[in-house]
Design a protein around this motif. Structure first.
Motif, PDB file in Angstrom:
ATOM      1  N   ARG A   5       0.780  -1.281   0.089  1.00 40.81           N
ATOM      2  CA  ARG A   5      -0.001  -0.068   0.060  1.00 40.81           C
ATOM      3  C   ARG A   5       0.819   1.383  -0.043  1.00 40.81           C
ATOM      4  O   ARG A   5       0.566   2.008  -0.757  1.00 40.81           O
ATOM      5  N   GLN A   6       1.774   1.399   0.764  1.00 39.33           N
ATOM      6  CA  GLN A   6       2.653   2.456   1.018  1.00 39.33           C
ATOM      7  C   GLN A   6       3.574   2.824  -0.369  1.00 39.33           C
ATOM      8  O   GLN A   6       3.917   3.843  -0.871  1.00 39.33           O
TER       9      GLN A   6
ATOM     10  N   LEU B   4      -5.700   0.943  -3.894  1.00 33.16           N
ATOM     11  CA  LEU B   4      -5.319   0.862  -2.321  1.00 33.16           C
ATOM     12  C   LEU B   4      -6.650   0.095  -1.650  1.00 33.16           C
ATOM     13  O   LEU B   4      -6.319  -0.424  -0.539  1.00 33.16           O
TER      14      LEU B   4
ATOM     15  N   SER C   9       2.099   9.180  -6.168  1.00 30.32           N
ATOM     16  CA  SER C   9       2.096  10.497  -5.706  1.00 30.32           C
ATOM     17  C   SER C   9       3.427  11.135  -6.693  1.00 30.32           C
ATOM     18  O   SER C   9       3.077  12.549  -6.750  1.00 30.32           O
TER      19      SER C   9
ATOM     20  N   LYS D 122       2.432  13.278  -0.891  1.00 30.90           N
ATOM     21  CA  LYS D 122       1.791  12.291  -0.048  1.00 30.90           C
ATOM     22  C   LYS D 122       1.719  12.494   1.363  1.00 30.90           C
ATOM     23  O   LYS D 122       0.730  12.084   2.175  1.00 30.90           O
TER      24      LYS D 122
ATOM     25  N   PHE E 205      -5.651   5.674  -8.313  1.00 32.17           N
ATOM     26  CA  PHE E 205      -5.133   5.616  -6.950  1.00 32.17           C
ATOM     27  C   PHE E 205      -5.880   5.181  -6.033  1.00 32.17           C
ATOM     28  O   PHE E 205      -5.489   4.125  -5.597  1.00 32.17           O
TER      29      PHE E 205
ATOM     30  N   ILE F 206       1.410   4.339  -2.818  1.00 31.01           N
ATOM     31  CA  ILE F 206       1.307   5.746  -2.543  1.00 31.01           C
ATOM     32  C   ILE F 206       2.257   6.549  -3.080  1.00 31.01           C
ATOM     33  O   ILE F 206       2.485   7.587  -3.614  1.00 31.01           O
TER      34      ILE F 206
ATOM     35  N   TYR G 295      -4.997   5.772   2.919  1.00 32.78           N
ATOM     36  CA  TYR G 295      -4.886   7.251   2.993  1.00 32.78           C
ATOM     37  C   TYR G 295      -5.839   7.942   3.094  1.00 32.78           C
ATOM     38  O   TYR G 295      -6.660   7.882   2.360  1.00 32.78           O
TER      39      TYR G 295
END
Length: 645
Positions: A34-35, A52, A42, A310, A48, A38, A292
């Protein structure tokens, strides 16, 4: 900027690597995945929130199933970023949606893990069922097939057609219904309310827990598992009066709903379902944008936000020294409100794209006269036809690429009955980063062959307003197509007074010598820029903005072919059967003889990239037009060079 994956994610180059990780560490894998999404999106952009929301599902599917032997089909593909990262494309993921980079959607030619090319909604169940039927025919009893479809895509008729067949096809297919109450905009319709009832039913959820507890105690023996699964399914049917009846009535064994962000629960559930044969559906509840917070709160805005910080969530916007032209979609959105305020017969219809096409402005002000019908292009067109039979003027706004899905309805329900439905085709032409599934390349060709159709394209915002104004006048008694591109126009002062445009009449922008450029729609601005450059080189082409391809302005064409022996046509559509073809047909029918060069989308699939990059590749940007003029007038250019020398 180099983006480093987490300690576990960087060890995963294929699903086989994922399977070597312990169940206890899968939470960490999900967090890192997930990170990473992101971090990359970003900085580099892309869709996006959707990806997620299915991080845990993506990990669980590749952990339990033997992909790519087991077939995994993603619907639409907005949500498949995690899938791509886990299947060997992590290091190149930063090229996603960039020119010559990875596709923004699953694509068969890109990876063996992408079992079916997608981009339009609601195809996954049909494709997966076909794969499952093929596996059965080839006696590949151990091959499993999974379709992942969102509740938004489930609103389309094609999904119901596929489920109707799946229930009686006796094929081993699992449908995962990813329920987050969203597509790009919030979902609408009775199905949304039905799924909400299932998800919030205390009675059903208690029964669901009992079923899963029972499944967890089943012995490993395959035959006994099958028999017990049938009995448990029958008990569900008997004990639940309303919750699962829709899917059960289609002979799909229903399981769920379960928390789609509980990786342990997903692993256990998918492991059990893998051993249950036949058609079945797993209902999972997820949050689009999960992990997020800003995306969780405003999922429409964060569907594809572009570049952003982010940490702060600030979306990066281009800075300009002067006011910029609006997007064509916003000109449509504001103009239909203006027209509807003066004409109470105007209605607006769109299939699940009120934000994308800007019908949202009318929906906010006139909710009783503007409708989001869900991802149902066929229904949108025929609904519009039904409204038109009652004397109403309907603006049906559908992206050009998606209008392909409603071709029969335009022919059968609109054109044959000669109903004055206004078909507004947003995103006509090359749309950019979404690539070939979304390019609006074919609408000129597929509508030009239909009787009674009026097909138009504005060169600028004022022309769009005037075409919309003309289309809603009582004198218009035929289907009226207005096509316009994605993105900005060319006018900052665009709120011009309405003027009627005579149907089938173009305009002569400037006279010239030796050669004439005939443009259709927004590419006329490319021609204007090319002519400005050519003037500095002593070349002076004429320029005609045709505005209509059907009926085409024959008076202007007679003028062109009587005065110019060289002609260039420019369009943001396929040159096969498009605007240029219409000009050639006129020339042949009237026994004119001229050298004609058609510029537009070539007869091949154009991949993704920015619109500017793709216009350049296809050769109908300002540079391409100028080059074509110089080539066609090369003798004159050579003489001019000799004189100058």
């Amino acid at each position: 900027m180099e983006i480093t994956p987490g300690t576990l994610l960087k060890t995963i180059n294929a699903p086989s690597d994922l399977k070597n990780i312990s169940r206890e560490q899968l939470h960490q894998v999900c967090d890192e995945l997930r990170q990473y999404i992101i971090d990359v999106v970003s900085v580099h952009g892309g869709h996006f929130a959707a990806s997620l929301g299915v991080v845990e599902l993506s990990v669980a599917l590749h952990y339990i199933y033997n992909t790519p032997y087991d077939q995994l089909v993603w619907d639409v593909g907005h949500q498949a970023y995690g899938h791509k990262i886990l299947t060997g494309r992590r290091e190149n993921f930063y090229t996603n949606r960039k020119y010559n980079g990875l596709s923004g959607f699953p694509k068969r030619s890109e990876s063996e893990y992408d079992t079916f090319g997608v981009g339009h909604s609601s195809t996954s169940i049909s494709a997966a069922l076909g794969m499952a039927m093929a596996a059965k025919y080839k006696k590949e009893e151990d091959r499993k097939v999974v379709a992942v479809i969102g509740d938004g895509a489930m609103t389309a008729g094609m999904a119901f057609e596929a489920m109707n067949h799946a229930g009686v096809a006796d094929s081993d297919v699992l449908i995962v219904l990813n329920d987050n109450c969203m597509s790009i905009d919030p979902n609408v319709g009775a199905l949304k309310e039905y799924l909400t009832d299932i998800a919030t039913s205390p009675t059903y959820n208690k029964l669901k827990d009992d079923v899963w507890n029972a499944l967890g105690k089943l012995p490993v023996g395959k035959g006994f598992t099958r028999a017990m699964a049938h009995k448990l399914t029958d008990s569900v049917k008997g004990m639940v009066s309303s919750s699962a009846n829709l899917f059960e009535a289609l002979k799909l064994r229903y399981f769920g709903p379960i928390d789609g962000h509980n990786i342990t629960k997903l692993i256990d559930t998918l492991k059990d379902l893998r051993e249950i044969p036949g058609p079945k559906i797993l209902h999972i509840i997820t949050v689009k944008g999960k992990g997020y917070s800003l995306a969780e709160k405003d999922q429409t805005k964060w569907h594809a936000p572009g570049l952003f910080d982010k940490i702060t969530g600030e979306i990066v916007k281009k800075k300009y020294d002067a006011p910029q032209p609006p997007k064509y979609q916003d000109v449509f959105g504001h103009t239909i409100v203006e027209l509807a305020e003066a004409n109470d017969k105007i209605m607006g219809v769109t299939p699940a794209m009120p934000s994308g096409c800007s019908l949202k402005f009318m929906m906010d002000k006139m909710p009783d006269r503007s409708f989001d019908v869900g991802i149902c292009e066929q229904h949108a067109v025929t609904l519009s036809a039904g409204l038109a039979t009652q004397g109403l003027t309907v603006f049906c706004n559908i992206y050009s690429s998606f209008m392909q899905r409603a071709f029969d309805q335009v022919v059968h329900d609109v054109a044959i009955q000669k109903l004055p439905v206004v078909l507004c085709l947003d995103r006509a032409g090359l749309v950019g980063e979404d690539g070939p599934t979304h390019h609006g390349a074919y609408d000129i060709a597929y509508f030009r062959c239909i009787p009674h159709m009026v097909i138009s394209a504005p060169m600028n915002e004022s022309e769009l307003r005037n075409l919309m104004y003309t289309a809603q006048l009582p004198t218009n008694d035929a289907p009226f197509v207005i096509r316009y591109p994605r993105g900005e126009g060319v006018m900052t002062e665009w709120r011009t007074p309405f003027k009627e445009i005579p149907i089938g009449k173009g305009r002569k922008i400037k006279g010239g010598e030796d050669i004439a450029i005939l443009s259709f729609g927004h590419p006329g601005n490319f021609a204007t820029n090319a002519i400005r450059e050519l003037k500095t080189q002593g070349l002076n082409p004429a320029h005609y903005d045709m505005r209509f391809v059907k009926p085409i302005d024959e008076e202007l064409l007679h003028e062109v072919f009587q005065n110019y022996g060289k002609v260039i046509t420019v369009e943001d559509g396929t040159i096969v059967g498009g605007f240029g073809s219409a000009v050639l047909e006129f020339m042949a029918a009237n026994n004119y003889h001229a050298e004609v060069k058609m510029l537009g989308i070539p007869d091949r699939l154009v991949e993704h990239g920015s619109p500017k990059e793709l216009h350049r590749e296809c050769g109908y940007d300002a540079q391409g037009i100028a080059e074509t003029v110089r080539e066609m007038l090369k003798d004159k250019v050579r003489v001019s060079s000799m004189i100058a020398g």
